[in-house]
Write a protein that holds these residues in place. Structure first.
Motif, PDB file in Angstrom:
ATOM      1  N   LEU A 138      -2.732  -0.720   1.137  1.00  0.00           N
ATOM      2  CA  LEU A 138      -2.696   0.425   2.049  1.00  0.00           C
ATOM      3  C   LEU A 138      -2.037   1.634   1.386  1.00  0.00           C
ATOM      4  CD1 LEU A 138      -3.060   1.447   5.035  1.00  0.00           C
ATOM      5  CD2 LEU A 138      -0.673   0.808   5.353  1.00  0.00           C
ATOM      6  N   ARG A 197      -0.940  -6.516   1.402  1.00  0.00           N
ATOM      7  CA  ARG A 197      -1.525  -5.589   2.370  1.00  0.00           C
ATOM      8  C   ARG A 197      -0.926  -4.196   2.263  1.00  0.00           C
ATOM      9  NH1 ARG A 197      -4.400  -8.710   6.196  1.00  0.00           N
ATOM     10  NH2 ARG A 197      -3.323 -10.643   6.650  1.00  0.00           N
ATOM     11  N   ARG A 239      -4.231   3.222  -1.176  1.00  0.00           N
ATOM     12  CA  ARG A 239      -5.370   3.885  -0.542  1.00  0.00           C
ATOM     13  C   ARG A 239      -4.966   5.181   0.148  1.00  0.00           C
ATOM     14  NH1 ARG A 239     -10.148   1.114  -0.073  1.00  0.00           N
ATOM     15  NH2 ARG A 239      -9.986  -1.130  -0.367  1.00  0.00           N
ATOM     16  N   GLN A 240      -3.788   5.228   0.698  1.00  0.00           N
ATOM     17  CA  GLN A 240      -3.456   6.406   1.490  1.00  0.00           C
ATOM     18  C   GLN A 240      -2.856   7.534   0.644  1.00  0.00           C
ATOM     19  OE1 GLN A 240      -0.741   5.021   4.442  1.00  0.00           O
ATOM     20  NE2 GLN A 240       1.067   5.201   3.155  1.00  0.00           N
TER      21      GLN A 240
END
Lengths: 289, 470
Positions: A176, A172, A179-180
């Motif tokens: 994340l 996870r 993606r960020q």
């Protein structure tokens, strides 16, 4: 098979059992390979940690803490591990560390590529998310049963259960983190003609590293919380001591083994957290203005 | 060959892109098609020539950022073609596309898009790294470009240690270091505060003089567009509504939208000296005698005359006192009396904003010359101020205030061009603009101030008569 809608009975468990049995025979080679590999890794790590005189190991742990963080953590480490030896829990503690480290390395090796893939491919993300939810919300004891039935008892099922339980935050947080990463910076890489691999290696991973390290830290903490359960399936270590203490209502042993788990946990947590602060990005941001 | 040639480019985001394009071509409005997809760019056609700064201007949501991203293939156009030096970027395979981006097009980003974990030098060298230039060489070249953009000595710092303006200089150095012919600048200066922005614009113009890149510059700031753009494309709701030079956009807006948009532009940076100059009446040729000069002065009611040679080349000026003395002493020519010190020349193409500083320090009107140094007009200070005040009824009073606020920046432009020696602050200009004795000085060469003169035609005939009399 007759199905009475007023008295519904669906033998899901039997069905899963059948599937597992079938997998066992169909994938016996793979299962054997996994068991052999994990046994080898665990065995050699346990040997490395438990064989030298405890003072040498304490010195090494303290040195690692010093390098990763600083002298304060090194002192705390030395005192903590000395206490473990004083409680006569040195061998179980080393066995626990070996188990946790092997499980974590495997979990991270699986989690980071899956996380990256999930960040890049929407379909992967859509599939992985419910699987992770399932892995995390299923009570750990419940999936110990099929794991035992496949891998029998001992270290290996303990390690596998730990991997399953500890992996989700790794996946996870990696997803994340990737993606960020600032979209414009990724675009800059593309605009200057970088390949996807080069963008991943030189832009996305370095920028995602602090968050990924937080994920790794979470993985290690969850793995430590699994040691007791690992003890229940026959894994040696502090977990086994605690299970033994529980079955005999041996309060002193229970307290001592619990304290030893806490010491190991604090050590691993602080060291990995400190490593997270040493990524190129974190170092760059620390440069004085 | 055009460096960039876009023809009928559509970019639609959504599930049924082709359907949206078809309906748009049939004349549908993009607002009615939001169910099917979002049309970001609609039927965009333009070409950018080598060495040109092509500005795409529009408000947010007008599709300009999408448009610039189709140029280097970050977005693939839904239909239409974009040719980079002749080859269509939409039809390239991944490998060719990367090679094109690496070697032909570089980009500067609105929020700089620097790599925070790398030093300034490593950031500037990023494009070269992608071009597989050996490490030592690319670091050296990066340093050279950092010097060029004014960041020499900052190579070892990290981006977060720099101010916004400096970070964007790194972004610019990174793009320039790649030594591509085409430079895409996506709102490159929009995130900077106004003073730094102005500085960066001027630096870009300065660099462009030596580098002659083909630049596509995206902005939502009309003043920036007018200042930088050789040509400007105005975008609205995904369509290009007008393409033209800044003067064309300003004077012949294609529709009400553009007209409204350009309403509050700072005209001093767009209008040129040539567009506000007046006919030079108080002029004599250098071979006339002092009595003719005196006569012209009397006719024109001025105290000094500009002097040209036979080919209208500006030589200088003569003053009444010297001319009277020469006449009394019976000298034959006014040539020895010519002074050059106080004559300030400006080129007819100089922007109005660069005229304030010279006008404020000069006691005589500015002499406007063409490229061959011939006198083609004069700008008295009154005329300059009057131009500012009467910049069109549609602008109302606000632009006047804007303009006085812009004076400071105007001098800067001027200073860069080396045309004016004096650097007056806006307050000085405002103070000097009004007093009567200054008006008198302005009158000295052009006759009565415009609006005061009762018979301009007779003045003109008077001059002609005198010239004939020679």
């Amino acid at each position: 098979m007759n199905f009475d809608p007023l008295n519904p009975r669906f033998p899901l468990g039997d069905f899963v059992h059948e599937v597992i049995r079938w997998l066992q025979s169909a994938l016996s080679g793979l299962i054997g390979g996994v068991r052999w590999l994990l046994d080898l890794l665990y065995g050699s790590l346990e040997y490395t940690l438990a064989t030298p005189i405890f003072l040498i190991m304490i010195a090494i742990f303290a040195a690692v803490a010093w390098l990763a963080s600083g002298w304060k953590l090194a002192v705390v480490t030395a005192i903590g591990f000395y206490l473990i030896r004083a409680l006569d829990l040195w061998l179980p503690a080393m066995q626990t560390m070996a188990l946790v480290l092997v499980a974590c390395v495997m979990a991270i090796l699986l989690a980071i590529p899956v996380g990256i893939l999930a960040a890049k491919v929407r379909a992967v993300s859509l599939v992985v998310k419910p699987v992770l939810d399932f892995m995390q919300s299923m009570p750990a004891l419940a999936y110990l049963v099929p794991v035992i039935s496949v891998f029998s008892i001992g270290q290996v099922p303990g390690i596998i259960a730990t991997i399953i339980f500890a992996m989700p935050p790794g996946v996870r947080l990696t997803e994340l983190a990737i993606r960020q990463v600032d979209h414009e910076v990724v675009e800059a890489g593309q605009a200057f003609g970088a390949t996807a691999w080069s963008i991943l290696r030189k832009i996305q991973l370095p920028l995602a590293m602090p968050t990924i390290m937080a994920g790794i830290n979470q993985v290690i903490m969850l793995a430590l919380s699994m040691v007791v359960l690992a003890g229940m399936v026959g894994a040696q270590g502090l977990g086994g001591e605690i299970v033994g203490a529980l079955s005999r209502v041996n309060v002193p042993l229970g307290v001592e083994a619990g304290l030893a788990v806490v010491i190991v946990a604090v050590y691993l947590d602080r060291v990995t957290a400190a490593l997270g602060h040493r990524s190129p990005l974190a170092r760059a941001l620390k440069a004085s203005t | 060959m055009s460096h960039i040639e876009a023809s009928h480019v559509y970019k639609v985001f959504g599930k049924r892109e082709q359907e949206v394009v078809k309906r748009l071509e049939a004349g549908a409005d993009r607002k009615d098609l939001t169910q099917l997809g979002t049309a970001a760019v609609i039927d965009a056609s333009f070409s950018v020539e080598p060495g040109e700064i092509f500005v795409v201007m529009g408000l947010s949501g007008s599709g300009k950022s999408t448009l610039i991203r189709t140029i280097n293939g970050l977005w693939k156009p839904t239909t239409g073609s974009i040719k980079i030096m002749g080859s269509d970027i939409a039809k390239m395979d991944a490998r060719t596309l990367r090679a094109t981006r690496r070697d032909k097009i570089s980009m500067v980003f609105q929020h700089f898009a620097l790599l925070p974990h790398r030093t300034v030098r490593e950031n500037a060298a990023y494009g070269l790294e992608m071009q597989k230039v050996p490490k030592a060489e690319r670091m050296e070249r990066a340093d050279t470009w950092l010097d060029t953009v004014g960041l020499g000595g900052w190579g070892d710092k990290y981006p977060h240690q720099l101010s916004g303006g400096m970070r964007q200089r790194v972004g610019l150095a990174r793009a320039l270091a790649a030594e591509t012919d085409i430079l895409l600048m996506d709102e490159a200066f929009s995130a900077l505060d106004p003073l730094i922005r102005r500085e960066m614009q001027e630096q870009l113009i300065e660099l462009q003089e030596t580098l002659s890149k083909t630049i596509v510059f995206i902005t939502h700031d009309l003043n920036e567009a007018m200042f930088l753009g050789d040509r400007i494309a105005v975008m609205r709701d995904g369509r290009i509504v007008q393409i033209g030079t800044s003067e064309e956009i300003l004077t012949e807006p294609a529709n009400d939208y553009v007209a409204q948009f350009v309403q509050d532009v700072d005209r001093t940076r767009v209008l040129t000296a040539g567009s506000v100059m007046e006919r030079p009446n108080a002029v004599v040729q250098s071979n006339v005698g002092p009595r003719v000069a005196l006569h012209t002065m009397q006719e024109q009611k001025v105290a000094a005359l500009l002097v040209t040679d036979r080919h209208r080349k500006l030589l200088g000026l003569v003053r009444d006192r010297q001319v009277v003395r020469a006449a009394r002493e019976g000298q034959k020519s006014i040539t020895p009396l010519i002074e050059t010190k106080d004559v300030l020349r400006v080129n007819e193409n100089d922007p109005l904003s660069s005229l304030f500083a010279p006008a404020s320090s000069s006691i005589v009107p500015l002499a406007v010359t063409d490229d061959k140094e011939r006198l083609i007009g004069v700008i008295p200070r009154v005329a300059l101020l009057q131009t500012m005040a009467s910049i069109g009824p549609d602008t109302g009073e606000i632009p006047v205030i804007d303009d006085s606020g812009e004076l400071h920046a105007g001098e800067k432009v001027n200073g860069d061009h080396g045309a004016g020696q004096a650097q007056a602050s806006p307050q000085d200009l405002a103070a000097e603009a009004v007093p009567q004795e200054d008006l008198g000085a302005d009158e000295s060469l052009t006759g009565p101030a415009p609006g005061l003169e009762d018979d301009a035609a007779s003045d003109a005939t008077a001059t002609e008569r005198k010239e004939d009399g020679l």
